[in-house]
Write an enzyme that holds these catalytic residues in place. Structure first.
Site, PDB file in Angstrom:
ATOM      1  N   GLY A 165       2.701  -1.204   4.310  1.00 35.09           N
ATOM      2  CA  GLY A 165       2.780   0.216   3.987  1.00 35.09           C
ATOM      3  C   GLY A 165       4.219   0.615   3.702  1.00 35.09           C
ATOM      4  O   GLY A 165       4.744   0.416   2.601  1.00 35.09           O
ATOM      5  N   GLY A 166       4.887   1.176   4.702  1.00 37.04           N
ATOM      6  CA  GLY A 166       6.237   1.723   4.547  1.00 37.04           C
ATOM      7  C   GLY A 166       7.204   0.816   3.810  1.00 37.04           C
ATOM      8  O   GLY A 166       7.911   1.257   2.882  1.00 37.04           O
ATOM      9  N   HIS A 221      -9.394   1.346   4.684  1.00 34.07           N
ATOM     10  CA  HIS A 221      -8.136   1.582   5.400  1.00 34.07           C
ATOM     11  C   HIS A 221      -8.389   2.551   6.554  1.00 34.07           C
ATOM     12  O   HIS A 221      -9.182   3.491   6.421  1.00 34.07           O
ATOM     13  CB  HIS A 221      -7.072   2.130   4.445  1.00 34.07           C
ATOM     14  CG  HIS A 221      -5.707   2.109   5.048  1.00 34.07           C
ATOM     15  ND1 HIS A 221      -5.282   3.065   5.942  1.00 34.07           N
ATOM     16  CD2 HIS A 221      -4.692   1.218   4.927  1.00 34.07           C
ATOM     17  CE1 HIS A 221      -4.052   2.755   6.332  1.00 34.07           C
ATOM     18  NE2 HIS A 221      -3.675   1.646   5.735  1.00 34.07           N
ATOM     19  N   GLY A 230       2.402   2.174  10.768  1.00 36.07           N
ATOM     20  CA  GLY A 230       3.378   3.253  10.611  1.00 36.07           C
ATOM     21  C   GLY A 230       4.023   3.688  11.914  1.00 36.07           C
ATOM     22  O   GLY A 230       4.669   4.725  11.980  1.00 36.07           O
ATOM     23  N   GLU A 284      -5.591  -4.799  10.507  1.00 40.54           N
ATOM     24  CA  GLU A 284      -4.550  -3.801  10.744  1.00 40.54           C
ATOM     25  C   GLU A 284      -4.842  -3.066  12.046  1.00 40.54           C
ATOM     26  O   GLU A 284      -5.620  -2.096  12.057  1.00 40.54           O
ATOM     27  CB  GLU A 284      -4.527  -2.790   9.589  1.00 40.54           C
ATOM     28  CG  GLU A 284      -4.261  -3.415   8.246  1.00 40.54           C
ATOM     29  CD  GLU A 284      -3.628  -2.426   7.281  1.00 40.54           C
ATOM     30  OE1 GLU A 284      -2.512  -2.692   6.829  1.00 40.54           O
ATOM     31  OE2 GLU A 284      -4.234  -1.374   7.016  1.00 40.54           O
ATOM     32  N   SER A 294       3.319  -2.188  10.496  1.00 45.53           N
ATOM     33  CA  SER A 294       4.767  -2.251  10.716  1.00 45.53           C
ATOM     34  C   SER A 294       5.350  -3.640  10.442  1.00 45.53           C
ATOM     35  O   SER A 294       6.235  -4.109  11.167  1.00 45.53           O
ATOM     36  CB  SER A 294       5.117  -1.777  12.132  1.00 45.53           C
ATOM     37  OG  SER A 294       4.677  -0.437  12.318  1.00 45.53           O
ATOM     38  N   GLU A 348      -6.799   4.956   7.636  1.00 44.06           N
ATOM     39  CA  GLU A 348      -6.557   6.376   7.309  1.00 44.06           C
ATOM     40  C   GLU A 348      -7.765   6.971   6.591  1.00 44.06           C
ATOM     41  O   GLU A 348      -8.118   8.131   6.799  1.00 44.06           O
ATOM     42  CB  GLU A 348      -5.268   6.503   6.473  1.00 44.06           C
ATOM     43  CG  GLU A 348      -4.047   6.235   7.331  1.00 44.06           C
ATOM     44  CD  GLU A 348      -2.845   5.673   6.593  1.00 44.06           C
ATOM     45  OE1 GLU A 348      -2.799   5.758   5.353  1.00 44.06           O
ATOM     46  OE2 GLU A 348      -1.947   5.129   7.276  1.00 44.06           O
ATOM     47  N   ASN A 359       0.886  -1.174   0.000  1.00 45.38           N
ATOM     48  CA  ASN A 359       0.000   0.000   0.000  1.00 45.38           C
ATOM     49  C   ASN A 359       0.918   1.217   0.000  1.00 45.38           C
ATOM     50  O   ASN A 359       1.474   1.573   1.033  1.00 45.38           O
ATOM     51  CB  ASN A 359      -0.898  -0.029   1.241  1.00 45.38           C
ATOM     52  CG  ASN A 359      -1.712   1.245   1.388  1.00 45.38           C
ATOM     53  OD1 ASN A 359      -1.868   2.010   0.437  1.00 45.38           O
ATOM     54  ND2 ASN A 359      -2.239   1.468   2.590  1.00 45.38           N
ATOM     55  N   TRP A 360       1.070   1.811  -1.176  1.00 46.87           N
ATOM     56  CA  TRP A 360       2.023   2.923  -1.296  1.00 46.87           C
ATOM     57  C   TRP A 360       1.504   4.205  -0.644  1.00 46.87           C
ATOM     58  O   TRP A 360       2.273   5.142  -0.436  1.00 46.87           O
ATOM     59  CB  TRP A 360       2.319   3.208  -2.769  1.00 46.87           C
ATOM     60  CG  TRP A 360       3.086   2.130  -3.477  1.00 46.87           C
ATOM     61  CD1 TRP A 360       3.553   0.952  -2.955  1.00 46.87           C
ATOM     62  CD2 TRP A 360       3.485   2.141  -4.856  1.00 46.87           C
ATOM     63  NE1 TRP A 360       4.211   0.222  -3.924  1.00 46.87           N
ATOM     64  CE2 TRP A 360       4.188   0.934  -5.104  1.00 46.87           C
ATOM     65  CE3 TRP A 360       3.315   3.035  -5.908  1.00 46.87           C
ATOM     66  CZ2 TRP A 360       4.717   0.617  -6.354  1.00 46.87           C
ATOM     67  CZ3 TRP A 360       3.838   2.722  -7.150  1.00 46.87           C
ATOM     68  CH2 TRP A 360       4.536   1.526  -7.372  1.00 46.87           C
ATOM     69  N   LYS A 361       0.207   4.269  -0.408  1.00 47.56           N
ATOM     70  CA  LYS A 361      -0.418   5.490   0.146  1.00 47.56           C
ATOM     71  C   LYS A 361      -0.138   6.680  -0.780  1.00 47.56           C
ATOM     72  O   LYS A 361      -0.056   6.504  -1.992  1.00 47.56           O
ATOM     73  CB  LYS A 361       0.072   5.748   1.576  1.00 47.56           C
ATOM     74  CG  LYS A 361      -0.011   4.499   2.452  1.00 47.56           C
ATOM     75  CD  LYS A 361       0.148   4.788   3.897  1.00 47.56           C
ATOM     76  CE  LYS A 361       0.162   3.483   4.678  1.00 47.56           C
ATOM     77  NZ  LYS A 361       0.114   3.669   6.100  1.00 47.56           N
TER      78      LYS A 361
HETATM   79  C1  PEP Z   1      -0.811   0.163   6.090  1.00 52.81           C
HETATM   80  O1  PEP Z   1      -0.992   1.371   6.114  1.00 52.81           O
HETATM   81  O2  PEP Z   1      -1.608  -0.568   5.482  1.00 52.81           O
HETATM   82  C2  PEP Z   1       0.352  -0.362   6.812  1.00 52.81           C
HETATM   83  C3  PEP Z   1       0.324  -1.602   7.200  1.00 52.81           C
HETATM   84  O3  PEP Z   1       1.390   0.522   7.025  1.00 52.81           O
HETATM   85  P1  PEP Z   1       2.822   0.176   7.682  1.00 52.81           P
HETATM   86  O4  PEP Z   1       3.284  -1.128   7.104  1.00 52.81           O
HETATM   87  O5  PEP Z   1       3.686   1.316   7.281  1.00 52.81           O
HETATM   88  O6  PEP Z   1       2.601   0.095   9.160  1.00 52.81           O
END
Ligand code: PEP
Length: 251
Positions: A235-236, A96, A174, A168, A214, A98, A9-11
């Site tokens: 994500g990251g 999501h 994050g 999640e 994470s 966010e 998930n590049w956001k």
């Molecule tokens: C996400 O936003 O879906 C996510 C899992 O982010 P991260 O891996 O950066 O915690």
């Protein structure tokens, strides 16, 4: 048998040119190995058509990160499920945390989005998860159950073959704070039981449930080793080929 999946998930990261480079890098890395999971990248809307035309989408699935809750019309700035599908993307991430927190996406809105995504033959990666205060109050199971019930329990058993769940915990997204393998397995088993109670064992056993929060090469193996953890939403670490592949290689 359900699929193992690692989805990025590049956001709101990467320009179009940077995104194409990253997608090509992921594809090249996949060509050097035989992954034991499906691999998907979730990109901003404006990258979708170019990336879907650049990579072999049979090897590297392409996903939107959102779609509109309306079919079409005077909704300035919105992108419909039909538009997403027309780019060659096969998946859409919905719900999501966010989107729920910053854009006021309610269970009702998400229910509409899911229906429109499915009507346009998109597969849905549907995110669920509790915030820290809810976990500290011991309400995490109730919260997650309600999120599933309120947006997905109107679907048919057949529709569920196009649903991928992503647990999640919001406190882990994050933050560098990952759920322990035990916490993830406990919640994933609960989610599968919740689906089984409504749709039966066969549907529940066929549903992939990803962990997100994470997830990194250093913890992916331990998380994915759990019976009910069928992969990750990343994500990251999905913004870097080596890190992302480190997670793919955990299977
Ligand atoms: C996400 O936003 O879906 C996510 C899992 O982010 P991260 O891996 O950066 O915690």
């Amino acid at each position: 048998m359900r699929k193992n999946i690692v989805a990025g998930n590049w956001k709101m990261n990467k320009t179009l040119q940077e995104g194409v480079e990253l997608a090509k890098g992921v594809e090249a890395a996949l060509n050097e190995r035989t992954p034991n999971c499906d691999v998907i990248i979730g990109t901003p809307f404006i990258h979708l058509a170019t990336i879907a035309a650049t990579v072999d989408t049979k090897k590297l699935g392409v996903s939107a990160e959102n779609c509109a809750d309306k079919v079409s019309g005077a909704y300035t700035g919105e992108v419909s499920a039909a538009m997403v599908a027309s780019t060659g993307a096969e998946y859409v991430i919905l719900g999501h945390s966010e989107r729920r927190a910053y854009y006021g996406e309610t269970a009702e809105i998400l229910k509409e989005k899911v229906l429109l995504a499915l009507a346009n033959n998109l597969k849905v990666i549907f995110c669920i998860g509790e915030v820290l205060e809810e976990r500290e109050a011991g309400k995490e199971f109730d919260v997650v159950k309600a999120q599933i019930e309120e947006s997905l329990f109107n679907l048919s058993a057949e529709d569920w073959s196009k649903i991928i769940l992503a647990y999640e915990p919001v406190w882990a997204i994050g933050t560098g704070k990952t759920a322990t393998a035990e916490q993830a397995q406990e919640m994933h088993a609960f989610i599968r039981k919740t689906v089984a109670e409504k749709y039966g064992e066969e549907v529940a056993e066929a549903t992939s449930i990803l962990y997100g929060g994470s997830c990194k090469p250093s913890n992916a193996k331990e998380l994915f080793a759990n019976k009910d953890v069928d992969g990750g939403l990343i994500g990251g670490a999905s913004l870097d080929v080596e890190q992302f592949m480190g997670i793919v290689d955990a299977f």
